[in-house]
Every structure is written in structure tokens, then in C-alpha cells.
Design a protein around this motif. Structure first.
Motif: not given
Length: 514
Positions: A104, A106, A244-245
Motif C-alpha cells: 500500500q 502511504l 490514518e496510515d
């Protein structure tokens, strides 16, 4: 006689006499501001094309040169005045990806002045600070950071701002969240203190122990918003990852998932570079050695593009000068504008100017400074000058009611000891006043954050501030009286029981980051 009459007529024709009334000049300022505004053009060129203006970067130098060229194009003399040197640095591409246990990209970025990586980047496992019993146990733990990225921010219990909780949660749930956050914050701070370090000094200790990078997350209590400041590492990269990450990665570490990230941070160390203030002026005709100063700091942090801190203040003063040159080209006093460097690191540009130019500071009629966001000015404080009511109120009377009705004045007020560049002048005894603005959630959402960008500008409010600054500068220039510098007697400090004293000029940092 006929020849004399003809000669006088020709002289009058060749050198016409323009006699404008106060109302005509004020009306002309408004007309030019509303009908020929250059604000959006200036904002695009400064914020979109040049971008953030971190001291010591090529973008800061580009902005200084751009401003000088703009002023010269308007027929206003301008120059960049060097006041010091700084660590030269240029931000490059930052890419942060989780590569294990899944892939993912970030949301995050390098911190200012951070050492870079190669174009291949660095891949390593993440680790968080442990529960620390004392400094001895921390020293025993330190070797475990070797070869790892270390997360140095606490895991926030929520990514929702308080006003969102207040609107939707039950009162009991809201209070429960706040209590939990307060307890977590207190324990986090105490945990670091038990290590024998503080939040700043622990970073060099982690670097010395072999960490490959520092991972921070300075949440600004808003959706998707983090504050971006400077790195404290010498050789390894420091990055900030949005809440959030960051919280997701922290949970993975807690659950034993052993997440890995890949960081590419291609910044460049540029050695030592000169630092400047951009100074422009419209020379006075009757009292050229007395000064009205328009003031705004030019530098910014570089999480965003520095739009509201202090792009908007910069735009206000540039546009005000452009308008004044067009409608009031021969002021009584010299109107000078200062675009200060390195305000963000401690008012360094303006305090250097004050130290280097006593001949100007000692003859200041007034300084008008703006530096807190995109909102319309709603407050002017007398800054502790005993007679400030007499002249500020007189000048404000010329400002149209559509603007002045929103402004609350406080006299004689108190002297500013910091916060923005007006404080540099106040400390030297010069009457300097901040045109304080509405918030527009400035402190949480745009002040020193990754969201301080062009789209947050409210141009109607900025336009009002242009008119206010231009009219106040005009009125101060035309005033038949020199402003009083008489200072109030400050009260006793309730905490110490001692007499408070007027702020003293600070010593500027002229070799920053070196």
C-alpha cells in the motif's frame, strides 16, 4: 507680459499639479482593488509555480527574485538584502510504501532539512518505542533499533476532530474519548521522560543506535492534516506519515505483524546559502526619511505551499503596494514593504532588519503586519503604545464601513513579544500593529500543515485586507503629526510578583542549521 503669461502656461501644462482629496484617494484604492485585482495572478505565480518557501531552499531564492521583478515591473524600486546564511536544502521526490504484510502506498512526506536516501530508497521493518521502566532499561533496549525504522509518535485514539465528535457522539462518548486521549498523552510523555531523553533528544539517540530512519506523525487534530516541521537527524531520513496510515502501521506492530516499509526521499544537501529580505519602497516627497512599513514574512514551512502562512499576508502587501504606486505615487512619507525571511525559525529576517537599519526603525511612523491566515482582519491591538488610540482611530475612520465594521480595536493594548514580525519592531520601540484575522480553522488545518495550499484562500477576505492595508498606509503617510512612541507601564506579573518590562530586541540567528 504676454511672454511671461505664455511661459507660465507652458510650465503648468508641462508639469500638471494633481491635488487629490482624501476621499478621492480612498475611492481610487477601492476601485483599483475591486476592478483590477492582481491577487489571483500573484497567488498562482507564487504558490502554484514557485511553491513553498522554506529558508535555505532554491524556492525561497526564486520567490525573492520573483518579488523584486514584480515590483520593478510596477515601477517600484526593490532589492534583496542579505542578512545571514542558512543550511541549503532542496526537497526531492518522497515515496513511502508498505511492502509487508501487504502492499500500500502511504500518505506522508520527508521533514524539512532531512537527510535523503538514494533513488533506490531504504526498506526495513518498523518498531515502536517500548514501555520504558527507566533509563537503564531503555539503554538495554536501544540496540534493537539497529536496521529498523523507529516510530516516535503515540498512536492517537481517534482521527476525528473534536468538533466532529461533539456534533455526532453522545456527550458521554465524547467525554470518554477526551479522557482516554488525555491519559494516553500523559503516559506517552512520561514514558519518553523515563528514558532519560525528551521528544527531541531521543531522536539522535535512536540514530546513533543504528536506526535506518525516523517515522513521525504530528497530527493537527483535523481530517487528513499533519503539521510538518524540521528533521533532527544527521544521516538518516525522517518522514512524517499521516495519522490514518501511521495508526494502521502502529496497530500492525502491536499485533506482531512485523510490517515493512520502503522509503525513497531524494532530498539534496546544498551546503551554505545566503538568506535575504526583499525590500521595496515608494520614496516620500515631503518626509522621505520617515517611514510607513507594510510587513509580511515571505518564508514558509513546506508541508503545503505556504498559502495561508504567509502567502496571503505576502499577497496583501504586494497588492497594496501596487495600488498605492498607481493611485498615490508621491506619498508624503516613504512607504516601505518588508518581505521577511526565516520568520518561522524565530523572526530572524525582521529582527536582522531592525538591527541593521536603526536609521529607518528610529523614524517609523507605523508598521502594519499581517500573518495569520486567509481571513479578513478583525482585530487591531494598540501594542502598548499609550497614544495609539488617537492615531489608529483617526486612520481607521477613512476605511470604508464595509471593512471597518468587522474590526475590533483594543487600546492601548500590550506589546507583542513574539508570534510575528511586528514584535521585532515593537521591541525596538517602533509603533507596529498586527492586522489580526479571522481563523477559518487556521490553527488546526493550515498553520504549518500539509494542507496549507492555494485552495484554502478566501480571496474576498484577502481583498478586504488589501484595501485596509493600503488605506492605513496612505493615512499614516499623510498624517500631519508624528506618531507618539510613549509606552504604557506594564503591570505586576501575578506569578512572579515582579514588574513586567517592555520586550527587548532579540538577537537573530544569522547562521541557521549549520
Amino acid at each position: 507680459m504676454k511672454k511671461i503669461f505664455t511661459s507660465v502656461f507652458l510650465l503648468l501644462f508641462a508639469f500638471p499639479i494633481f491635488s487629490q482629496t482624501q476621499s478621492e484617494v480612498v475611492e481610487a484604492i477601492q476601485k483599483e482593488a475591486y476592478e483590477n485585482s492582481q491577487l489571483e495572478i500573484l497567488a498562482h505565480e507564487l504558490l502554484d509555480d514557485i511553491g513553498p518557501r522554506l529558508v535555505g531552499t532554491p524556492q525561497m531564492q526564486q520567490a525573492h527574485d520573483w518579488a523584486v521583478n514584480k515590483y520593478k515591473g510596477w515601477g517600484i524600486s526593490a532589492e534583496n538584502q542579505q542578512w545571514g546564511e542558512w543550511k541549503g536544502w532542496e526537497r526531492g521526490i518522497t515515496h513511502i510504501d508498505m511492502v509487508y504484510p501487504r502492499v500500500q502506498t502511504l500518505n506522508g512526506m520527508q521533514l524539512a532539512w532531512s537527510p535523503g536516501t538514494s533513488s533506490k530508497g531504504v526498506t526495513a521493518e518498523l518498531i515502536v518505542l517500548p514501555e520504558i521502566k527507566d533509563s537503564i532499561s531503555f539503554r538495554k533496549w536501544l540496540p534493537t533499533v539497529k536496521g529498523k525504522f523507529v516510530m516516535i509518535a503515540m498512536k492517537q485514539p481517534t482521527g476525528r476532530p473534536d468538533d466532529n465528535w461533539k456534533e455526532w457522539a453522545t456527550p458521554e462518548s465524547f467525554e470518554k474519548m477526551k479522557t482516554e486521549r488525555e491519559e494516553m498523552t500523559k503516559e506517552w510523555n512520561q514514558n519518553i521522560k523515563r528514558s532519560g531523553y525528551d521528544r527531541r533528544s531521543i531522536i539522535p539517540a535512536l540514530e546513533s543506535a543504528g536506526a535506518v530512519g525516523i517515522i513521525d506523525s504530528y497530527w493537527s487534530r483535523g481530517f487528513g492534516v499533519n503539521k510538518i516541521f524540521g528533521a533532527r537527524t544527521k544521516k538518516i531520513p525522517s518522514v512524517d506519515i499521516q495519522l490514518e496510515d501511521y495508526s494502521m502501521l502502529y496497530r500492525m506492530v502491536e499485533h506482531g505483524d512485523k510490517p515493512k516499509i520502503h522509503v525513497v526521499a531524494e532530498s539534496k544537501d546544498l551546503g551554505v546559502v545566503p538568506t535575504f529580505n526583499t525590500i521595496a519602497q515608494i520614496k516620500g516627497t515631503e518626509k522621505p526619511d520617515e517611514y510607513v512599513i507594510l510587513s509580511a514574512h515571505f518564508d514558509s514551512w513546506d508541508g503545503g505551499t505556504g498559502a495561508t502562512d504567509n502567502g496571503t499576508g505576502t499577497l496583501v502587501m504586494m497588492e497594496a503596494m501596487r495600488i498605492l504606486k498607481k493611485v498615490y505615487p508621491n506619498p508624503k512619507r516613504t512607504i516601505l514593504v518588508g518581505h521577511w525571511g526565516s520568520e518561522e525559525q524565530g523572526l530572524n529576517g525582521s529582527s536582522s532588519f531592525v538591527a541593521d537599519h536603526p536609521e529607518i526603525v528610529n523614524n517609523v511612523q507605523a508598521v502594519f503586519n499581517q500573518d495569520n491566515g486567509t481571513g479578513r482582519a478583525v482585530s487591531i491591538n494598540g501594542a502598548g503604545f499609550l497614544q495609539s488610540y488617537e492615531y489608529i482611530s483617526r486612520w481607521l475612520k477613512a476605511v470604508p464601513d464595509t471593512i471597518s465594521k468587522h474590526i475590533e480595536t483594543t487600546f492601548p493594548g500590550r506589546p507583542s513579544s513574539g508570534g510575528s514580525d511586528n514584535a521585532s519592531f515593537v521591541a525596538a520601540g517602533a509603533p507596529a500593529f498586527n492586522l489580526s484575522s479571522l481563523s477559518w480553522d487556521y490553527w488546526n488545518y493550515t498553520w504549518h500543515t500539509n494542507l496549507d495550499t492555494y485552495d484554502k484562500i478566501v480571496f474576498d477576505d484577502v481583498q478586504s485586507n488589501v484595501i485596509l492595508a493600503a488605506i492605513m498606509a496612505y493615512m499614516a503617510s499623510e498624517d500631519g503629526s508624528k506618531t507618539s512612541r510613549e509606552q504604557i507601564i506594564l503591570p505586576i506579573n501575578d506569578r512572579t510578583g515582579e514588574q513586567q518590562t517592555w520586550p527587548t530586541p532579540r538577537v537573530p540567528e544569522r547562521k541557521g542549521g549549520l
